[in-house]
Scaffold this motif. Structure first.
Motif, PDB file in Angstrom:
ATOM      1  N   ARG A 131      25.274  57.995  52.342  1.00 29.91           N
ATOM      2  CA  ARG A 131      26.508  57.716  51.511  1.00 29.91           C
ATOM      3  C   ARG A 131      26.713  57.424  50.268  1.00 29.91           C
ATOM      4  O   ARG A 131      26.389  57.179  49.569  1.00 29.91           O
ATOM      5  CB  ARG A 131      28.138  57.544  52.693  1.00 29.91           C
ATOM      6  N   GLY A 132      28.463  57.651  50.146  1.00 33.70           N
ATOM      7  CA  GLY A 132      28.192  57.628  48.743  1.00 33.70           C
ATOM      8  C   GLY A 132      28.387  58.602  47.876  1.00 33.70           C
ATOM      9  O   GLY A 132      27.474  59.764  48.405  1.00 33.70           O
ATOM     10  N   LEU A 189      27.806  60.424  45.027  1.00 35.12           N
ATOM     11  CA  LEU A 189      27.227  60.793  44.090  1.00 35.12           C
ATOM     12  C   LEU A 189      25.797  61.009  45.385  1.00 35.12           C
ATOM     13  O   LEU A 189      25.422  62.247  44.991  1.00 35.12           O
ATOM     14  CB  LEU A 189      26.860  59.953  42.966  1.00 35.12           C
ATOM     15  N   ARG A 225      30.446  66.965  54.643  1.00 38.41           N
ATOM     16  CA  ARG A 225      31.250  65.778  55.042  1.00 38.41           C
ATOM     17  C   ARG A 225      32.582  66.517  54.269  1.00 38.41           C
ATOM     18  O   ARG A 225      32.051  67.218  53.520  1.00 38.41           O
ATOM     19  CB  ARG A 225      31.002  64.079  54.281  1.00 38.41           C
ATOM     20  N   SER A 268      31.341  52.168  45.154  1.00 33.76           N
ATOM     21  CA  SER A 268      30.542  53.183  44.322  1.00 33.76           C
ATOM     22  C   SER A 268      29.671  52.250  43.451  1.00 33.76           C
ATOM     23  O   SER A 268      29.769  51.809  42.796  1.00 33.76           O
ATOM     24  CB  SER A 268      32.193  53.507  43.814  1.00 33.76           C
ATOM     25  N   ASP A 269      28.951  53.455  43.497  1.00 33.99           N
ATOM     26  CA  ASP A 269      27.363  52.822  42.677  1.00 33.99           C
ATOM     27  C   ASP A 269      27.772  53.186  40.995  1.00 33.99           C
ATOM     28  O   ASP A 269      27.148  52.285  40.379  1.00 33.99           O
ATOM     29  CB  ASP A 269      26.148  54.141  43.309  1.00 33.99           C
ATOM     30  N   THR A 270      28.853  54.273  40.877  1.00 38.59           N
ATOM     31  CA  THR A 270      29.117  54.241  39.460  1.00 38.59           C
ATOM     32  C   THR A 270      30.044  52.954  38.897  1.00 38.59           C
ATOM     33  O   THR A 270      29.670  52.606  38.065  1.00 38.59           O
ATOM     34  CB  THR A 270      29.902  55.385  40.053  1.00 38.59           C
ATOM     35  N   GLN A 321      32.775  49.190  53.544  1.00 40.43           N
ATOM     36  CA  GLN A 321      31.725  49.127  52.078  1.00 40.43           C
ATOM     37  C   GLN A 321      31.736  48.168  51.247  1.00 40.43           C
ATOM     38  O   GLN A 321      30.596  47.980  51.004  1.00 40.43           O
ATOM     39  CB  GLN A 321      31.798  50.666  51.408  1.00 40.43           C
ATOM     40  N   ASP A 369      35.909  60.443  45.572  1.00 40.09           N
ATOM     41  CA  ASP A 369      35.304  60.718  45.707  1.00 40.09           C
ATOM     42  C   ASP A 369      35.735  63.022  45.606  1.00 40.09           C
ATOM     43  O   ASP A 369      34.596  63.968  45.492  1.00 40.09           O
ATOM     44  CB  ASP A 369      35.232  61.217  47.608  1.00 40.09           C
ATOM     45  N   ASN A 392      39.703  59.098  47.565  1.00 41.88           N
ATOM     46  CA  ASN A 392      38.915  57.719  46.906  1.00 41.88           C
ATOM     47  C   ASN A 392      39.268  57.127  48.558  1.00 41.88           C
ATOM     48  O   ASN A 392      40.047  57.640  49.069  1.00 41.88           O
ATOM     49  CB  ASN A 392      39.277  57.017  45.858  1.00 41.88           C
ATOM     50  N   LYS A 393      38.259  56.150  48.443  1.00 44.10           N
ATOM     51  CA  LYS A 393      38.508  56.263  49.721  1.00 44.10           C
ATOM     52  C   LYS A 393      39.914  55.075  50.331  1.00 44.10           C
ATOM     53  O   LYS A 393      40.559  54.447  48.848  1.00 44.10           O
ATOM     54  CB  LYS A 393      37.583  54.416  49.325  1.00 44.10           C
ATOM     55  N   LYS A 422      32.813  65.100  41.078  1.00 41.74           N
ATOM     56  CA  LYS A 422      33.503  65.367  41.066  1.00 41.74           C
ATOM     57  C   LYS A 422      35.109  65.866  41.200  1.00 41.74           C
ATOM     58  O   LYS A 422      35.973  65.883  42.059  1.00 41.74           O
ATOM     59  CB  LYS A 422      34.009  63.621  41.919  1.00 41.74           C
TER      60      LYS A 422
HETATM   61  P1  RI2 Z   1      29.741  56.519  43.956  1.00 39.10           P
HETATM   62  C1  RI2 Z   1      32.403  56.739  49.167  1.00 39.10           C
HETATM   63  O1  RI2 Z   1      33.058  57.913  50.061  1.00 39.10           O
HETATM   64  C2  RI2 Z   1      33.769  55.862  47.634  1.00 39.10           C
HETATM   65  O2  RI2 Z   1      35.199  56.306  49.037  1.00 39.10           O
HETATM   66  C3  RI2 Z   1      33.363  56.019  47.156  1.00 39.10           C
HETATM   67  O3  RI2 Z   1      34.669  55.306  45.874  1.00 39.10           O
HETATM   68  C4  RI2 Z   1      32.915  57.270  46.125  1.00 39.10           C
HETATM   69  O4  RI2 Z   1      32.022  56.848  47.393  1.00 39.10           O
HETATM   70  C5  RI2 Z   1      32.157  56.998  45.364  1.00 39.10           C
HETATM   71  O5  RI2 Z   1      30.962  56.793  45.461  1.00 39.10           O
HETATM   72  P2  RI2 Z   1      31.730  57.154  51.415  1.00 39.10           P
HETATM   73  O6  RI2 Z   1      31.005  57.489  51.341  1.00 39.10           O
HETATM   74  O7  RI2 Z   1      29.871  58.189  43.781  1.00 39.10           O
HETATM   75  O8  RI2 Z   1      32.255  55.586  51.654  1.00 39.10           O
HETATM   76  O9  RI2 Z   1      30.380  56.312  42.790  1.00 39.10           O
HETATM   77  O10 RI2 Z   1      33.494  57.136  52.123  1.00 39.10           O
HETATM   78  O11 RI2 Z   1      28.644  56.356  44.287  1.00 39.10           O
END
Ligand code: RI2
Length: 302
Positions: A18-19, A21, A55, A125-127, A154, A194, A204-205, A230
């Protein structure tokens, strides 16, 4: 033989991966594997279709798949061995570009963090974490407040990762945001994305738009950190991005007969966002359209 594409699609659907990116990189890596196996452009297109909408909200996923399929299309008239070699080179450089974007955004975004700041973030968010960890390693002393982020929590991941990197972090429940922004004198809010629409709105979330309303009412700036992958090319043509509903079980299985809705994302309007940090620099949300025109995630149907 292991079907890497189907497994990756399943892992993305179940949120094992997940995430925004990470799911794009996982899809590109799965297609890279298909190329390495010597699949034809037709079969690669089929694999791409399996991954693309695993997704529905994060546009990084179709953007990454489309990018790889365009590379394949570009190279399709090459001799078989050159076709594979050229595709692999281009896909590898795309994957490393995406992975490197976290460090690039961290470099730029960390400059926005000032000594003694208290910063709130939502979800994981990794970012955004990259920005916090870089600023901390550069010697800036600040505090982070993170929300639990119901229903999948999360925010616990955010808290764990920040703690591991020695960044001071406080966890709060989602419904404490309005109260805590004031009580903890929060200076800035940082969130990931997202999807970014051509008009600068950010998906976003779930809960991000509520955080934004609260932050705005206290004149606290909300900063979005996101890779250009994105940005949604289709939004230029009015395509509405589907907000994923992840079903009731993530919330509770106890309330039989009660209607439960579980939207995973929401839309934060551009006017609640002060800056968008990308790997190409900081832009105002109003410049989202120019980003889409300028960088390689081409606007479809042109
Ligand atoms: P990075 C996540 O979605 C969150 O909404 C988070 O803010 C976004 O992805 C961006 O994440 P989910 O996969 O790419 O938890 O910055 O539904 O890591």
């Amino acid at each position: 033989m292991k079907d890497v594409v189907s497994k990756t699609a399943r892992d993305i659907k179940s949120m094992k991966v997940r995430g925004a990116l990470d799911i794009a990189v996982a899809a590109a890596e799965a297609l890279r594997n298909s190329v390495a196996l010597g699949k034809t452009p037709k079969d690669l297109a089929k694999d791409g279709a399996k991954l693309k909408y695993a997704r529905p909200t994060a546009v990084s996923l179709p953007n990454a798949v489309n990018y790889v399929l365009e590379v394949v299309e570009e190279n399709k008239n090459l001799a078989k061995s050159d076709f594979k070699k050229k595709n692999l080179e281009q896909i590898d450089s795309f994957i490393s570009e995406q992975k490197n974007s976290i460090a690039r955004i961290a470099e730029i975004g960390s400059r926005l963090i000032e000594k003694n700041d208290t910063i709130l973030t939502h979800c994981q968010s990794d970012t955004v974490e990259g920005i916090f960890i870089k600023a901390w390693k550069d010697g800036v002393k600040f505090d982070v407040v993170c929300t639990e982020t119901r229903p999948r929590h999360q925010g616990y991941l955010t808290a764990k990762i920040l703690k591991k990197n020695k960044v001071p972090v406080t966890l709060i429940i989602d419904s404490a945001v309005n109260h805590m922004l004031k009580k903890l004198e929060v200076d800035k809010v940082f969130v990931g994305a997202d999807a970014v629409l051509a008009n600068g709105d950010v998906i976003n979330k779930i809960g991000t738009s509520q955080v934004a309303v609260c932050a705005n009412s206290m004149e606290i700036e909300l900063i979005v950190a996101t890779q250009s992958i994105k940005f949604s090319p289709e939004s230029v043509y009015g395509k509405v991005i589907e907000i994923e509903d992840r079903g009731s079980k993530e919330i509770t299985s106890e309330l039989k007969g009660v209607r439960i809705l579980n939207p995973a994302f929401d839309v934060t309007p551009a006017h609640h966002i002060s800056k968008i940090i990308t790997e190409h620099g900081i832009i105002p949300p109003a410049a989202a359209y120019q980003m889409l025109r300028h960088f390689k995630y081409k606007i479809e149907n042109e």
